[in-house]
Write a protein that holds these residues in place. Structure first.
Motif, short mmCIF file in Angstrom:
data_model
loop_
_atom_site.label_atom_id
_atom_site.label_comp_id
_atom_site.label_asym_id
_atom_site.label_seq_id
_atom_site.Cartn_x
_atom_site.Cartn_y
_atom_site.Cartn_z
N ALA A 159 0.83 -1.21 0.00
CA ALA A 159 0.00 0.00 0.00
C ALA A 159 0.86 1.26 0.00
O ALA A 159 0.49 2.28 -0.59
CB ALA A 159 -0.93 -0.01 1.21
N ALA A 160 2.02 1.18 0.66
CA ALA A 160 2.92 2.33 0.67
C ALA A 160 3.43 2.62 -0.74
O ALA A 160 3.58 3.78 -1.15
CB ALA A 160 4.10 2.08 1.61
N ALA A 161 3.70 1.56 -1.50
CA ALA A 161 4.14 1.74 -2.88
C ALA A 161 3.04 2.40 -3.70
O ALA A 161 3.29 3.36 -4.45
CB ALA A 161 4.53 0.39 -3.49
N VAL A 162 1.82 1.91 -3.56
CA VAL A 162 0.70 2.49 -4.32
C VAL A 162 0.47 3.94 -3.91
O VAL A 162 0.24 4.82 -4.77
CB VAL A 162 -0.59 1.66 -4.10
CG1 VAL A 162 -1.80 2.35 -4.73
CG2 VAL A 162 -0.42 0.25 -4.68
N ALA A 163 0.60 4.22 -2.60
CA ALA A 163 0.41 5.60 -2.12
C ALA A 163 1.45 6.52 -2.74
O ALA A 163 1.14 7.64 -3.16
CB ALA A 163 0.49 5.64 -0.60
N ASN A 256 -1.97 3.23 9.52
CA ASN A 256 -3.15 3.10 8.69
C ASN A 256 -2.88 2.23 7.46
O ASN A 256 -3.71 1.42 7.05
CB ASN A 256 -3.62 4.49 8.26
CG ASN A 256 -5.05 4.45 7.74
OD1 ASN A 256 -5.91 3.85 8.37
ND2 ASN A 256 -5.26 5.04 6.58
N LEU A 257 -1.69 2.40 6.88
CA LEU A 257 -1.33 1.56 5.73
C LEU A 257 -1.27 0.10 6.14
O LEU A 257 -1.69 -0.79 5.40
CB LEU A 257 0.02 1.99 5.15
CG LEU A 257 0.04 3.29 4.34
CD1 LEU A 257 1.46 3.61 3.91
CD2 LEU A 257 -0.86 3.17 3.11
N ALA A 258 -0.72 -0.16 7.32
CA ALA A 258 -0.59 -1.55 7.78
C ALA A 258 -1.95 -2.15 8.13
O ALA A 258 -2.17 -3.34 7.98
CB ALA A 258 0.35 -1.61 8.98
N GLY A 262 -4.26 -2.66 1.18
CA GLY A 262 -4.54 -3.97 0.61
C GLY A 262 -3.31 -4.62 0.02
O GLY A 262 -2.23 -4.03 -0.05
N GLU A 263 -3.46 -5.86 -0.37
CA GLU A 263 -2.53 -6.55 -1.24
C GLU A 263 -1.16 -6.85 -0.64
O GLU A 263 -0.16 -6.90 -1.35
CB GLU A 263 -2.41 -5.78 -2.56
CG GLU A 263 -3.79 -5.74 -3.21
CD GLU A 263 -3.91 -4.77 -4.37
OE1 GLU A 263 -3.11 -3.83 -4.46
OE2 GLU A 263 -4.81 -4.98 -5.19
N ASP A 264 -1.13 -7.07 0.69
CA ASP A 264 0.11 -7.56 1.28
C ASP A 264 0.27 -9.06 1.03
O ASP A 264 1.38 -9.56 1.00
CB ASP A 264 0.11 -7.30 2.79
CG ASP A 264 0.44 -5.85 3.11
OD1 ASP A 264 1.39 -5.32 2.50
OD2 ASP A 264 -0.24 -5.26 3.96
N TYR A 265 -0.86 -9.75 0.88
CA TYR A 265 -0.88 -11.20 0.65
C TYR A 265 -0.10 -11.98 1.70
O TYR A 265 0.53 -12.99 1.43
CB TYR A 265 -0.43 -11.55 -0.78
CG TYR A 265 -1.38 -10.94 -1.78
CD1 TYR A 265 -2.69 -11.39 -1.87
CD2 TYR A 265 -0.99 -9.88 -2.59
CE1 TYR A 265 -3.60 -10.79 -2.73
CE2 TYR A 265 -1.90 -9.28 -3.46
CZ TYR A 265 -3.19 -9.75 -3.53
OH TYR A 265 -4.09 -9.17 -4.38
N GLU A 266 -0.17 -11.47 2.94
CA GLU A 266 0.28 -12.25 4.08
C GLU A 266 -0.91 -13.08 4.57
O GLU A 266 -2.04 -12.90 4.12
CB GLU A 266 0.79 -11.32 5.20
CG GLU A 266 2.07 -10.57 4.86
CD GLU A 266 3.30 -11.50 4.81
OE1 GLU A 266 3.18 -12.69 5.16
OE2 GLU A 266 4.37 -11.01 4.40
#
Lengths: 325, 325
Positions: A159-163, A256-258, A262-266
């Motif tokens: 999400a940090a990358a997308v942000a 908030n990102l954590a 989305g999309e961490d796929y953990e």
């Protein structure tokens, strides 16, 4: 219509029970009688990714890793992939997508057994169906009061990358890596299922809180997340995020990102009281970090606990591809 | 790059063998060890259909019927569908698509067990994966010299509808019906496989001649089609088609639709010498018309026989979604 609402209406319109099916729609994957597990995951250019962010090969890798993540969440062993693609321009892009899919498949020993390709006047669309096998699947509905709540890995990086991209910035390399190469949690999911340690499980595709709501709703229980325990991806601290303070310092924006990115796929799973040591030992054996982030209680809904205080979080959180304008 | 060429490159990039897989890519479906058969079929708005031609429900029906046709061609019994969709506008369109899928599933007793839905900035894309079971599958590669070549039903109707729409005309109702509601050949395919009557089989998705090339190439044999024997759909004669003469009279234009028009989703199969009566009896029992349209000979390629004369037809015929500009 929200994504959840649409999915509910699609399930109602498409499902009616079947003697060939052991588990119908509603979990990370369906299960046929005989133990075949099946799921599918669609990726759309301009919604899930942009080609000025990532290469076609990275798109393929990510799409397949996301689809395989559903097998991990069921505790299943993936056995085959089917890949369909809509291609607007040069069909050679399709070959690069496929190479990425294959690389993600290679990580878990599965190949692409079929698929389809079509010209399209629109964006690249990639749909990856994955088939797996499991003697015993782990469902979202198995959480019970007294269970511990766990997550694997660290959260918020994708999400940090997308942000960063969305703000016109270049994401920190570690955050970018989390977006393009979701982790392979198939060994962890299978081991947790095989040893009976995970009683409920889901993969984190829409954010910890949104996916906690799914566990809570499916299980008829309350999920309580301890904010301070959430393992925030170090990559998050390097990213410029709204509401984030100086680098290296956890803030509401980072957290908030954590919690909602989305999309961490953990994997997120619950285990019975007293199983914590065995969970930790198994995770150590597989070299996957796991963190106990909360508990399951009688009741309903998802609560976030911080500094001894609790607040309920609604279901309208996390990644919703239909809510985004 | 042609569709065939792209598919070849996709297979090469994605496939590498697997101990879990009995039959990899290249036939109508893949087969896992244990007899699970899997295939997927993608439909793109503006390429496969237009919403000023057909309703969303018809699109869903047709997409699922096309996917199920691959099970028929393997001699498999479908057991489940997975449906992914990219939706540009009102998500309610997705529910109508799903209802159409369900209707086609109901014809053969299968339900939608899973799927995915995403917002999209582009056309509606629908991907239907189908899972089936078969004790014994029928491959494209089983044709041998001496075999009879058969097709089920009548051909060219769906292509006549597309030709009419493309010319700005309204297709005859019977042709339109062939386009929106492909036949259910699952019972025929299963019976032909179960009794060992079909030695090779394929569904007619890209036109009789193009699909005959696939049988010929997979089997290492020559397929000879008798032009006069080809069962032209009566709906074709009512359609205004390029090269067609007065209504009710077969012409090159009409015949061309039956030979090269895609998406009839009938079955083409070969049977051993002397099995013709049993094939006809079985087809009669299932109330499906079948026609012997040719033979298999030693050699290679596809030949069209008419008035005692033969000409070879190249592989560059039939429906190619990538060749279309």
């Amino acid at each position: 219509m929200s994504e959840n609402e649409l999915v509910g209406r699609l399930v109602a319109a498409g499902w009616k029970g079947s003697r060939d099916v052991a588990l119908g729609p509603g979990d990370d994957a369906a299960v046929l009688r005989g133990g075949l597990v099946a799921s599918t995951d669609m990726t759309v250019e301009g919604v899930h990714f942009r080609f000025d962010w990532v290469s076609a090969r990275e798109v393929g890798f990510r799409a397949a890793a996301a689809a395989l993540s559903d097998m991990a969440a069921m505790g299943a062993r993936p056995v085959a992939l089917l890949v369909s693609m809509a291609l607007p321009g040069d069909p050679a892009v399709g070959v690069e997508l496929q190479r990425g899919v294959r690389q993600a498949g290679d990580r878990v020993g599965v190949a692409v057994v079929g698929g389809d390709a079509s010209r399209s006047p629109g964006p690249v669309v990639l749909d990856v169906a994955v088939l797996g096998r499991a003697a015993q699947v782990v469902l979202r509905s198995g959480a019970a009061p007294g269970h511990d709540l766990w997550v694997s890995g660290v959260l918020g990086g994708a999400a940090a990358a997308v942000a960063a991209w969305s703000a016109g910035a270049r994401p920190p390399p570690a955050a970018r890596e989390r977006f393009v190469a979701p982790p392979n949690r198939v060994p962890l999911g299978r081991a947790l299922a095989g040893e009976g340690l995970a009683r409920s499980m889901i993969d984190l595709s829409d954010g910890l809180l949104a996916d906690a709501h799914r566990i809570a709703a499916a299980s008829g229980a309350r999920v309580v997340v301890r904010e301070e325990a959430v393992p925030v991806d170090p990559a998050v601290f390097d990213a410029k995020v709204p509401g984030a303070s100086a680098s290296g310092q956890a803030s509401d924006g980072h957290l908030n990102l954590a919690l909602t990115g989305g999309e961490d796929y953990e994997l997120m799973f619950t285990s019975a009281t007293g199983a914590a040591d065995r969970v930790r030992a198994l995770a150590r054996e597989l070299s996957v970090p796991v963190t106990r982030v909360g508990t399951v209680e009688p009741g309903a809904g998802v609560f976030l606990e911080s500094g001894g205080e609790r607040r309920e979080v609604t279901g309208k959180i996390g990644h919703d591809h239909f809510a985004t304008p």
